[in-house]
Scaffold this motif. Structure first.
Motif, PDB file in Angstrom:
ATOM      1  N   ILE A 155       0.826  -1.213   0.000  1.00 44.75           N
ATOM      2  CA  ILE A 155       0.000   0.000   0.000  1.00 44.75           C
ATOM      3  C   ILE A 155       0.860   1.262   0.000  1.00 44.75           C
ATOM      4  CG2 ILE A 155      -2.050  -1.071   0.980  1.00 44.75           C
ATOM      5  CD1 ILE A 155      -1.143   0.042   3.712  1.00 44.75           C
ATOM      6  N   ASP A 156       2.138   1.145   0.364  1.00 46.98           N
ATOM      7  CA  ASP A 156       3.044   2.297   0.331  1.00 46.98           C
ATOM      8  C   ASP A 156       3.273   2.781  -1.097  1.00 46.98           C
ATOM      9  OD1 ASP A 156       3.294   1.902   3.074  1.00 46.98           O
ATOM     10  OD2 ASP A 156       5.201   0.840   2.889  1.00 46.98           O
ATOM     11  N   VAL A 157       3.062   1.919  -2.081  1.00 47.03           N
ATOM     12  CA  VAL A 157       3.265   2.260  -3.487  1.00 47.03           C
ATOM     13  C   VAL A 157       2.092   3.084  -4.025  1.00 47.03           C
ATOM     14  CG1 VAL A 157       3.595   1.247  -5.800  1.00 47.03           C
ATOM     15  CG2 VAL A 157       4.647   0.174  -3.816  1.00 47.03           C
ATOM     16  N   LEU A 158       0.968   3.005  -3.343  1.00 46.74           N
ATOM     17  CA  LEU A 158      -0.227   3.710  -3.797  1.00 46.74           C
ATOM     18  C   LEU A 158      -0.135   5.201  -3.485  1.00 46.74           C
ATOM     19  CD1 LEU A 158      -2.897   1.193  -2.437  1.00 46.74           C
ATOM     20  CD2 LEU A 158      -1.826   1.246  -4.702  1.00 46.74           C
ATOM     21  N   SER A 159      -0.878   6.002  -4.253  1.00 46.43           N
ATOM     22  CA  SER A 159      -0.907   7.438  -3.987  1.00 46.43           C
ATOM     23  C   SER A 159      -2.303   7.985  -4.296  1.00 46.43           C
ATOM     24  CB  SER A 159       0.150   8.162  -4.830  1.00 46.43           C
ATOM     25  OG  SER A 159      -0.104   7.967  -6.207  1.00 46.43           O
ATOM     26  N   GLY A 160      -2.531   9.181  -3.861  1.00 44.09           N
ATOM     27  CA  GLY A 160      -3.780   9.879  -4.164  1.00 44.09           C
ATOM     28  C   GLY A 160      -5.016   9.135  -3.694  1.00 44.09           C
ATOM     29  N   ASP A 161      -6.044   9.141  -4.570  1.00 38.20           N
ATOM     30  CA  ASP A 161      -7.316   8.504  -4.231  1.00 38.20           C
ATOM     31  C   ASP A 161      -7.161   7.012  -3.965  1.00 38.20           C
ATOM     32  OD1 ASP A 161      -8.681  10.894  -4.454  1.00 38.20           O
ATOM     33  OD2 ASP A 161      -9.364  10.507  -6.513  1.00 38.20           O
ATOM     34  N   ALA A 162      -6.277   6.354  -4.694  1.00 40.30           N
ATOM     35  CA  ALA A 162      -6.081   4.916  -4.505  1.00 40.30           C
ATOM     36  C   ALA A 162      -5.580   4.628  -3.093  1.00 40.30           C
ATOM     37  CB  ALA A 162      -5.104   4.370  -5.539  1.00 40.30           C
ATOM     38  N   ARG A 163      -4.663   5.442  -2.615  1.00 34.87           N
ATOM     39  CA  ARG A 163      -4.138   5.248  -1.255  1.00 34.87           C
ATOM     40  C   ARG A 163      -5.214   5.545  -0.214  1.00 34.87           C
ATOM     41  NH1 ARG A 163       0.365   4.235   1.551  1.00 34.87           N
ATOM     42  NH2 ARG A 163       0.633   5.253   3.541  1.00 34.87           N
ATOM     43  N   ARG A 164      -5.948   6.627  -0.403  1.00 31.02           N
ATOM     44  CA  ARG A 164      -7.019   6.960   0.547  1.00 31.02           C
ATOM     45  C   ARG A 164      -8.066   5.851   0.595  1.00 31.02           C
ATOM     46  NH1 ARG A 164      -5.616  11.925  -1.202  1.00 31.02           N
ATOM     47  NH2 ARG A 164      -7.018  11.965  -2.983  1.00 31.02           N
ATOM     48  N   ASP A 165      -8.449   5.340  -0.573  1.00 26.20           N
ATOM     49  CA  ASP A 165      -9.432   4.249  -0.626  1.00 26.20           C
ATOM     50  C   ASP A 165      -8.900   2.992   0.069  1.00 26.20           C
ATOM     51  OD1 ASP A 165     -11.068   5.967  -2.041  1.00 26.20           O
ATOM     52  OD2 ASP A 165     -10.692   5.013  -3.988  1.00 26.20           O
ATOM     53  N   ALA A 166      -7.636   2.685  -0.148  1.00 25.51           N
ATOM     54  CA  ALA A 166      -7.026   1.506   0.489  1.00 25.51           C
ATOM     55  C   ALA A 166      -6.994   1.669   2.001  1.00 25.51           C
ATOM     56  CB  ALA A 166      -5.612   1.287  -0.054  1.00 25.51           C
ATOM     57  N   MET A 167      -6.618   2.830   2.475  1.00 25.37           N
ATOM     58  CA  MET A 167      -6.560   3.063   3.923  1.00 25.37           C
ATOM     59  C   MET A 167      -7.961   2.955   4.546  1.00 25.37           C
ATOM     60  SD  MET A 167      -3.411   3.127   4.286  1.00 25.37           S
ATOM     61  CE  MET A 167      -3.314   3.431   6.020  1.00 25.37           C
ATOM     62  N   ARG A 168      -8.956   3.480   3.872  1.00 23.79           N
ATOM     63  CA  ARG A 168     -10.345   3.340   4.369  1.00 23.79           C
ATOM     64  C   ARG A 168     -10.747   1.870   4.442  1.00 23.79           C
ATOM     65  NH1 ARG A 168     -11.810   7.242   0.513  1.00 23.79           N
ATOM     66  NH2 ARG A 168     -11.519   9.269   1.426  1.00 23.79           N
ATOM     67  N   ALA A 169     -10.435   1.100   3.408  1.00 23.48           N
ATOM     68  CA  ALA A 169     -10.786  -0.320   3.375  1.00 23.48           C
ATOM     69  C   ALA A 169     -10.053  -1.089   4.481  1.00 23.48           C
ATOM     70  CB  ALA A 169     -10.457  -0.913   2.012  1.00 23.48           C
ATOM     71  N   ILE A 170      -8.807  -0.753   4.728  1.00 22.53           N
ATOM     72  CA  ILE A 170      -8.027  -1.409   5.770  1.00 22.53           C
ATOM     73  C   ILE A 170      -8.614  -1.102   7.150  1.00 22.53           C
ATOM     74  CG2 ILE A 170      -5.775  -1.404   6.943  1.00 22.53           C
ATOM     75  CD1 ILE A 170      -4.569  -1.118   4.036  1.00 22.53           C
ATOM     76  N   ARG A 171      -8.956   0.177   7.376  1.00 18.32           N
ATOM     77  CA  ARG A 171      -9.586   0.546   8.653  1.00 18.32           C
ATOM     78  C   ARG A 171     -10.909  -0.176   8.827  1.00 18.32           C
ATOM     79  NH1 ARG A 171      -7.288   5.469   7.470  1.00 18.32           N
ATOM     80  NH2 ARG A 171      -9.163   6.304   6.511  1.00 18.32           N
ATOM     81  N   ALA A 172     -11.702  -0.251   7.764  1.00 17.84           N
ATOM     82  CA  ALA A 172     -13.001  -0.921   7.824  1.00 17.84           C
ATOM     83  C   ALA A 172     -12.847  -2.417   8.073  1.00 17.84           C
ATOM     84  CB  ALA A 172     -13.789  -0.683   6.532  1.00 17.84           C
ATOM     85  N   ALA A 173     -11.755  -3.009   7.566  1.00 24.68           N
ATOM     86  CA  ALA A 173     -11.510  -4.437   7.760  1.00 24.68           C
ATOM     87  C   ALA A 173     -10.913  -4.709   9.147  1.00 24.68           C
ATOM     88  CB  ALA A 173     -10.576  -4.964   6.677  1.00 24.68           C
ATOM     89  N   ASP A 174     -10.565  -3.645   9.857  1.00 26.15           N
ATOM     90  CA  ASP A 174     -10.020  -3.727  11.218  1.00 26.15           C
ATOM     91  C   ASP A 174      -8.747  -4.581  11.251  1.00 26.15           C
ATOM     92  OD1 ASP A 174      -9.978  -3.010  13.896  1.00 26.15           O
ATOM     93  OD2 ASP A 174     -11.131  -4.785  14.503  1.00 26.15           O
ATOM     94  N   LEU A 175      -7.825  -4.278  10.335  1.00 28.50           N
ATOM     95  CA  LEU A 175      -6.534  -4.998  10.299  1.00 28.50           C
ATOM     96  C   LEU A 175      -5.523  -4.301  11.182  1.00 28.50           C
ATOM     97  CD1 LEU A 175      -6.268  -5.816   6.517  1.00 28.50           C
ATOM     98  CD2 LEU A 175      -6.858  -7.344   8.361  1.00 28.50           C
TER      99      LEU A 175
END
Length: 175
Positions: A155-175
């Motif tokens: 996920i460190d390779v991601l940027s912009g909207d893709a990174r924000r979306d990934a971080m939201r999904a990770i928080r929602a998955a409670d990892l």
């Protein structure tokens, strides 16, 4: 390079995002002995149990520069092996933005930009030099695993909207 032998090795728990070992650069492998060979076997067993294509040593809590892989390239050729003290000497060619996952971020995949070609140099469990060249999915795997050994996750390779979306999904998955 030794092949991944199913049935050998002990399955170890895979560390998840949030575990500090995943965010710490790994130490070089210095001892090329039976314990290193057992570690490689354990890594293959753990990777196969989790249905992965690659696994870095720190993903099972061992902070050494070592990874294993079993994945296909863009021509459908299967590549199976390991590399200690890998150095990503080339990541070039077209940038492919394709779905990527990680055993340390289970159940989630994000479109991740990676080069279509990669070359890794290192040594095998006996200390013999190896050079691994990959294209397509195998190139993605090589880049991904080298990133782990530097304390990174994909996920460190991601940027912009893709990174924000990934971080939201990770928080929602409670990892």
């Amino acid at each position: 390079m030794s092949q991944g032998n199913r049935g050998r090795g002990t399955v170890r728990p895979i560390r998840r995002l949030g575990d500090p070992v995943l965010r710490t650069a790994c130490d070089p492998v210095r001892a090329f002995d039976a314990s290193l060979e057992r570690l490689v076997d354990d890594m293959f067993a753990s990777m196969y149990e989790a249905h992965g294509a690659g696994l870095a040593a720190n993903q099972i809590g061992v902070p050494l520069r070592l990874f294993v892989y079993d994945c296909d390239d863009d021509r459908g050729r299967r590549h199976v092996g390991h590399v200690a003290n890998p150095v990503l000497v080339a990541a070039d060619g077209e940038i492919l933005d394709e779905p990527e996952g990680c055993l340390s971020v289970p159940g989630l995949n994000f479109s991740t930009p990676r080069h279509a070609h990669a070359v890794v140099e290192g040594v095998d469990v006996k200390g013999k030099p190896v050079r691994i060249e990959g294209t397509g999915y195998f190139a993605r795997c090589l880049q991904h695993e080298c990133g782990h050994l530097d304390g990174g996750v994909y996920i460190d390779v991601l940027s912009g909207d893709a990174r924000r979306d990934a971080m939201r999904a990770i928080r929602a998955a409670d990892l």
